[in-house]
Scaffold this motif. Structure first.
Motif, PDB file in Angstrom:
ATOM      1  N   ARG A  66       0.846  -1.210   0.000  1.00 56.21           N
ATOM      2  CA  ARG A  66       0.000   0.000   0.000  1.00 56.21           C
ATOM      3  C   ARG A  66       0.874   1.251   0.000  1.00 56.21           C
ATOM      4  O   ARG A  66       0.555   2.237  -0.669  1.00 56.21           O
ATOM      5  N   ALA A  69       2.197   1.549  -3.500  1.00 52.24           N
ATOM      6  CA  ALA A  69       1.139   1.977  -4.423  1.00 52.24           C
ATOM      7  C   ALA A  69       0.892   3.473  -4.336  1.00 52.24           C
ATOM      8  O   ALA A  69       0.501   4.110  -5.320  1.00 52.24           O
ATOM      9  N   THR A  72       3.978   4.943  -6.530  1.00 53.52           N
ATOM     10  CA  THR A  72       4.216   4.603  -7.934  1.00 53.52           C
ATOM     11  C   THR A  72       3.072   3.765  -8.467  1.00 53.52           C
ATOM     12  O   THR A  72       2.387   3.061  -7.710  1.00 53.52           O
ATOM     13  N   ASP A  73       2.866   3.849  -9.774  1.00 53.21           N
ATOM     14  CA  ASP A  73       1.893   2.963 -10.421  1.00 53.21           C
ATOM     15  C   ASP A  73       2.589   2.026 -11.399  1.00 53.21           C
ATOM     16  O   ASP A  73       1.948   1.353 -12.186  1.00 53.21           O
ATOM     17  N   PRO A  75       4.178  -1.243 -12.719  1.00 50.32           N
ATOM     18  CA  PRO A  75       3.938  -2.638 -12.337  1.00 50.32           C
ATOM     19  C   PRO A  75       5.229  -3.351 -11.959  1.00 50.32           C
ATOM     20  O   PRO A  75       6.316  -3.006 -12.419  1.00 50.32           O
ATOM     21  N   TRP A 103      -3.797  -7.962  -5.814  1.00 52.04           N
ATOM     22  CA  TRP A 103      -2.909  -6.908  -6.286  1.00 52.04           C
ATOM     23  C   TRP A 103      -2.760  -6.923  -7.801  1.00 52.04           C
ATOM     24  O   TRP A 103      -2.492  -5.890  -8.420  1.00 52.04           O
ATOM     25  N   GLY A 107      -3.766  -3.780 -10.534  1.00 52.85           N
ATOM     26  CA  GLY A 107      -2.908  -3.311 -11.606  1.00 52.85           C
ATOM     27  C   GLY A 107      -1.480  -3.012 -11.226  1.00 52.85           C
ATOM     28  O   GLY A 107      -0.662  -2.696 -12.097  1.00 52.85           O
ATOM     29  N   LEU A 108      -1.152  -3.111  -9.950  1.00 58.50           N
ATOM     30  CA  LEU A 108       0.223  -2.803  -9.536  1.00 58.50           C
ATOM     31  C   LEU A 108       1.141  -4.003  -9.718  1.00 58.50           C
ATOM     32  O   LEU A 108       2.352  -3.849  -9.849  1.00 58.50           O
TER      33      LEU A 108
END
Length: 354
Positions: A66, A69, A72-73, A75, A103, A107-108
């Motif tokens: 978390r 997240a 950064t986005d 992956p 998760w 999308g991470l």
């Protein structure tokens, strides 16, 4: 110094396979799923994490994710390390797979990898992992030598390990192989056979963890009783360099050599080939071995004034080795510091220079 060739003989890329893996977010599960504790293993020292119930470890990873997240986005790939993932109790395994799925939906996380034992995978497990988004299974093979496996109580044979590697590939999963050169019962000759077997199996990555004597392991007792002698550092570096080059030439990336320098590890190592730059030193030696092969192949046809090597500027940090230890060896090839220059191209060039 610019590259001024009177005659360019040969151009070549760095022998290491090119790879652009996703950043990894490790979730350490020390000893989780392990049926026994191996003679050489101390997961708490190796991972820097204490053994705790899986739900608590996942809760800790949740908080860290978390936080990431929020920053950064981009992956990345989850990695379940430190135990035998596929041997977890069903409730724990399901919790981990659900954790990864949540998760991935966010999308991470693009997928996940896990580490486990060769005797803890089968077709049904492989299919379940693949459908859950697993990309790679790293097998802690350690060795394919039956005698060494038996001495360390691994409870599977080299043949079973090879079958597990083949099955994972056939199931559509990427394969990682972890080897433990220097483990009890493993002489350099058998360790080299492990390299040959691994290259034939065509894994997607390899890790080489030279065996160390860690405090509070059964191997410590064996070592103190005189029943085990760890490999010397130079012996280990020679092996790692040769193995690394063999894997590079087979198109297999070597993604780690030696244990990560986790907090507290130094105080746990009692004996064995440990060095803070072990992987870098071995990689530099592997590059030297490759260039030596090329130079020796062309040397009879090289007139005076002699060889010149142009090398990518990005290789400058590793080329001469740790504290310049490889400079005398390159000089013996006719590539002293005045005969090597750096350029912004991505390939090496060997030729006759001014």
């Amino acid at each position: 110094m610019a590259a001024i060739f009177l005659q360019e003989i040969h151009t070549f890329p760095h022998p290491a396979p090119k790879k652009k893996p996703l950043p990894i977010f490790p979730v350490f599960l020390p000893f989780s799923g392990c049926r026994t504790r191996c003679i050489f293993c101390s997961q708490e020292a190796q991972t820097g994490r204490r053994s705790r119930p899986v739900p608590l470890l996942l809760a800790q990873a949740e908080a860290e994710l978390r936080d990431r997240a929020a920053r950064t986005d981009a992956p990345f790939e989850l990695a379940f390390y430190g135990g035998s993932f596929t041997a977890l109790a069903e409730e724990e395994l399901s919790a981990c797979l659900n954790f990864a799925a949540r998760w991935m939906r966010a999308g991470l996380v693009a997928g996940f990898r896990c580490s486990t034992r060769p005797d803890a995978v089968d077709w049904s497990v492989s299919a379940r992992l693949r459908s859950a988004g697993c990309s790679t299974v790293e097998l802690g093979v350690q060795s394919f030598a039956d005698s060494a496996l038996a001495l360390c109580g691994r409870a599977y044979s080299g043949g079973q390990a090879r079958e597990a590697c083949t099955m994972l590939r056939e199931a559509g999963l990427q394969l990682g192989v972890q080897l433990l050169p220097g483990m009890p019962g493993l002489c350099p000759e058998l360790a080299q056979q492990d390299v040959q077997w691994t290259a034939r199996l065509g894994p997607d990555c390899v890790r080489l963890y030279p065996c160390l004597v860690l405090r509070d392991t059964a191997l410590e007792h064996l070592w103190r009783q005189g029943g085990y002698r760890p490999w010397e550092l130079e012996e280990t570096l020679d092996y790692l360099a040769s193995a690394c080059l063999s894997f590079w030439q087979a198109g297999v990336p070597v993604i780690r050599m030696g244990l990560a320098d986790e907090p507290g590890l130094a105080g746990k190592v009692l004996a064995g080939p440990r060095h803070p730059c072990l992987g870098g030193r071995a990689r530099a030696r592997a590059l030297y071995l490759y260039i030596r092969e090329l130079v020796q192949g062309f040397a009879p046809d090289v007139p005076q004034p002699g060889l010149l090597l142009a090398a990518p500027r990005r290789a400058q940090g590793e080329f001469w080795g740790w504290k310049g230890e490889l400079a005398p060896l390159y000089a013996e090839l006719g590539l002293g510091r005045g005969r090597v220059c750096w350029w912004d191209k991505e390939h090496f060039a060997l030729g006759v220079g001014l």
